[in-house]
Motif scaffolding. Structure first.
Motif, PDB file in Angstrom:
ATOM      1  N   ASN A  26       0.847  -1.187   0.000  1.00  0.00           N
ATOM      2  CA  ASN A  26       0.000   0.000   0.000  1.00  0.00           C
ATOM      3  C   ASN A  26       0.883   1.238   0.000  1.00  0.00           C
ATOM      4  OD1 ASN A  26      -2.288   1.669   0.199  1.00  0.00           O
ATOM      5  ND2 ASN A  26      -2.275   1.575   2.439  1.00  0.00           N
ATOM      6  N   PRO A  27       1.649   1.447  -1.081  1.00  0.00           N
ATOM      7  CA  PRO A  27       2.625   2.550  -1.094  1.00  0.00           C
ATOM      8  C   PRO A  27       1.977   3.911  -1.302  1.00  0.00           C
ATOM      9  CG  PRO A  27       2.598   1.477  -3.226  1.00  0.00           C
ATOM     10  CD  PRO A  27       1.670   0.682  -2.344  1.00  0.00           C
ATOM     11  N   ILE A  28       2.564   4.915  -0.672  1.00  0.00           N
ATOM     12  CA  ILE A  28       2.156   6.292  -0.956  1.00  0.00           C
ATOM     13  C   ILE A  28       2.706   6.692  -2.322  1.00  0.00           C
ATOM     14  CG2 ILE A  28       2.423   8.702  -0.246  1.00  0.00           C
ATOM     15  CD1 ILE A  28       2.504   7.781   2.631  1.00  0.00           C
ATOM     16  N   ASN A  29       3.958   6.314  -2.558  1.00  0.00           N
ATOM     17  CA  ASN A  29       4.620   6.582  -3.832  1.00  0.00           C
ATOM     18  C   ASN A  29       4.540   5.326  -4.702  1.00  0.00           C
ATOM     19  OD1 ASN A  29       6.344   7.103  -5.963  1.00  0.00           O
ATOM     20  ND2 ASN A  29       7.921   8.067  -4.706  1.00  0.00           N
ATOM     21  N   PRO A  30       3.913   5.394  -5.879  1.00  0.00           N
ATOM     22  CA  PRO A  30       3.773   4.213  -6.749  1.00  0.00           C
ATOM     23  C   PRO A  30       5.098   3.540  -7.102  1.00  0.00           C
ATOM     24  CG  PRO A  30       2.392   6.009  -7.540  1.00  0.00           C
ATOM     25  CD  PRO A  30       3.265   6.584  -6.454  1.00  0.00           C
ATOM     26  N   VAL A  31       6.207   4.305  -7.062  1.00  0.00           N
ATOM     27  CA  VAL A  31       7.514   3.729  -7.380  1.00  0.00           C
ATOM     28  C   VAL A  31       7.873   2.611  -6.399  1.00  0.00           C
ATOM     29  CG1 VAL A  31       9.987   4.230  -7.500  1.00  0.00           C
ATOM     30  CG2 VAL A  31       8.344   5.836  -8.476  1.00  0.00           C
ATOM     31  N   ASN A  32       7.312   2.679  -5.196  1.00  0.00           N
ATOM     32  CA  ASN A  32       7.629   1.692  -4.167  1.00  0.00           C
ATOM     33  C   ASN A  32       6.703   0.474  -4.196  1.00  0.00           C
ATOM     34  OD1 ASN A  32       9.652   3.406  -3.217  1.00  0.00           O
ATOM     35  ND2 ASN A  32       8.262   4.443  -1.820  1.00  0.00           N
ATOM     36  N   LYS A  33       5.903   0.359  -5.214  1.00  0.00           N
ATOM     37  CA  LYS A  33       4.994  -0.792  -5.317  1.00  0.00           C
ATOM     38  C   LYS A  33       5.789  -2.094  -5.326  1.00  0.00           C
ATOM     39  CE  LYS A  33       1.402  -2.830  -8.246  1.00  0.00           C
ATOM     40  NZ  LYS A  33       0.612  -2.694  -9.493  1.00  0.00           N
ATOM     41  N   ALA A  34       5.272  -3.091  -4.620  1.00  0.00           N
ATOM     42  CA  ALA A  34       5.982  -4.370  -4.491  1.00  0.00           C
ATOM     43  C   ALA A  34       6.037  -5.109  -5.817  1.00  0.00           C
ATOM     44  CB  ALA A  34       5.273  -5.238  -3.443  1.00  0.00           C
ATOM     45  N   GLU A  48      -1.515   2.054  12.732  1.00  0.00           N
ATOM     46  CA  GLU A  48      -1.242   2.191  14.155  1.00  0.00           C
ATOM     47  C   GLU A  48       0.124   1.595  14.454  1.00  0.00           C
ATOM     48  OE1 GLU A  48      -4.378   0.369  16.333  1.00  0.00           O
ATOM     49  OE2 GLU A  48      -5.913   1.766  15.632  1.00  0.00           O
ATOM     50  N   LYS A  49       0.671   1.966  15.594  1.00  0.00           N
ATOM     51  CA  LYS A  49       1.989   1.465  15.982  1.00  0.00           C
ATOM     52  C   LYS A  49       1.988  -0.067  15.985  1.00  0.00           C
ATOM     53  CE  LYS A  49       5.452   1.744  19.671  1.00  0.00           C
ATOM     54  NZ  LYS A  49       5.783   2.312  21.010  1.00  0.00           N
ATOM     55  N   GLY A  50       3.011  -0.646  15.355  1.00  0.00           N
ATOM     56  CA  GLY A  50       3.126  -2.099  15.304  1.00  0.00           C
ATOM     57  C   GLY A  50       2.585  -2.720  14.033  1.00  0.00           C
ATOM     58  N   ASP A  51       1.822  -1.953  13.246  1.00  0.00           N
ATOM     59  CA  ASP A  51       1.273  -2.481  11.992  1.00  0.00           C
ATOM     60  C   ASP A  51       2.380  -2.699  10.967  1.00  0.00           C
ATOM     61  OD1 ASP A  51      -1.272  -2.376  13.022  1.00  0.00           O
ATOM     62  OD2 ASP A  51      -1.850  -0.536  11.959  1.00  0.00           O
ATOM     63  N   LEU A  52       2.164  -3.652  10.075  1.00  0.00           N
ATOM     64  CA  LEU A  52       3.098  -3.857   8.968  1.00  0.00           C
ATOM     65  C   LEU A  52       2.931  -2.710   7.976  1.00  0.00           C
ATOM     66  CD1 LEU A  52       5.117  -5.711   7.413  1.00  0.00           C
ATOM     67  CD2 LEU A  52       3.117  -6.711   6.290  1.00  0.00           C
ATOM     68  N   ARG A  53       4.016  -1.996   7.714  1.00  0.00           N
ATOM     69  CA  ARG A  53       3.968  -0.865   6.785  1.00  0.00           C
ATOM     70  C   ARG A  53       4.500  -1.248   5.424  1.00  0.00           C
ATOM     71  NH1 ARG A  53       2.782   1.556   3.421  1.00  0.00           N
ATOM     72  NH2 ARG A  53       3.523   3.566   2.643  1.00  0.00           N
ATOM     73  N   GLY A  54       5.553  -2.028   5.405  1.00  0.00           N
ATOM     74  CA  GLY A  54       6.177  -2.383   4.141  1.00  0.00           C
ATOM     75  C   GLY A  54       7.326  -3.339   4.390  1.00  0.00           C
ATOM     76  N   ALA A  55       8.339  -3.268   3.553  1.00  0.00           N
ATOM     77  CA  ALA A  55       9.473  -4.172   3.699  1.00  0.00           C
ATOM     78  C   ALA A  55      10.674  -3.615   2.953  1.00  0.00           C
ATOM     79  CB  ALA A  55       9.128  -5.562   3.157  1.00  0.00           C
ATOM     80  N   ILE A  56      11.830  -4.144   3.271  1.00  0.00           N
ATOM     81  CA  ILE A  56      13.050  -3.875   2.508  1.00  0.00           C
ATOM     82  C   ILE A  56      13.540  -5.205   1.973  1.00  0.00           C
ATOM     83  CG2 ILE A  56      15.460  -3.132   2.599  1.00  0.00           C
ATOM     84  CD1 ILE A  56      14.771  -1.138   4.678  1.00  0.00           C
TER      85      ILE A  56
END
Length: 201
Positions: free
Chosen positions: A130-138, A188-196
């Motif tokens: 769920n990226p804010i910036n489309p460039v970061n789409k998985a 919320e704090k602790g939610d999965l935001r993304g990954a590297i």
């Protein structure tokens, strides 16, 4: 005199040779299998260590940035204002008229990744479902792993289907400093935001 018959001798040799050939063939195959497994385990260990080191550096840089609420850099061709950063104080101008723009953790991580030469053996990518910036789409393979992260899976490491790339990936969870950018998305704090993810050739 000993009565000797060649056909009996040949048959006796055959009775011993065939089992011996089968035995040694099996022994060589088993040895090769264990050797390949040992090589695979060795490669996996070495690549996983390299992947962890790369990710750890990126995470520490992101943490430093987020703890400072983002960092200001001079506006230039290499640092244009981030259109996906909705800070009131995103852009400032000094008394001397110099313009500065704020770089948040995600934007900084992507810029660092962009500094890695195209021909480099190691590359990393910040990503999200769920990226804010489309460039970061998985990527497709990242999305599959991230769905596992959503179910509670830990760090991922493994080789691509063709065996040419090693891939390492860790989840990024929301921390207090992250909410300034992501609270509007309902996190919320602790939610999965993304990954590297890290890819090693």
């Amino acid at each position: 005199f000993v009565h000797f018959r060649y056909d009996e001798y040949r048959g006796g040799i055959r009775d011993y040779v065939l089992p011996a050939v089968i035995f040694w063939t099996a022994a060589v195959a088993i040895s090769l299998k264990f050797s390949m497994e040992a090589e695979y385990d060795s490669r996996m260990t070495a690549y996983t260590a390299a992947g962890k080191a790369t990710v750890q550096q990126a995470i520490l840089a992101r943490l430093w940035n987020s703890e400072h609420g983002g960092v200001f850099v001079p506006v230039s061709d290499k640092a244009q204002p981030n259109p996906f950063l909705n800070y009131i104080d995103r852009d400032i101008t000094s008394k001397e008229g110099n313009k500065y723009t704020k770089i948040n953790p995600a934007f900084m991580t992507r810029q660092i990744a962009g500094l890695i030469p195209e021909e480099a053996d190691v590359k990393f990518h910040i990503t999200s479902l769920n990226p804010i910036n489309p460039v970061n789409k998985a990527f497709q393979w990242e999305a599959a792993i991230m769905r596992g992260f959503e179910k509670g899976d830990g760090d991922y490491s493994g080789f691509s289907k063709d065996g040419h790339l090693f891939r390492y990936m860790v989840p990024l969870t929301i921390k207090d400093a992250c909410l300034k950018c992501h609270f509007q998305q309902g996190y919320e704090k602790g939610d999965l935001r993304g990954a590297i993810s890290v890819s090693i050739a």
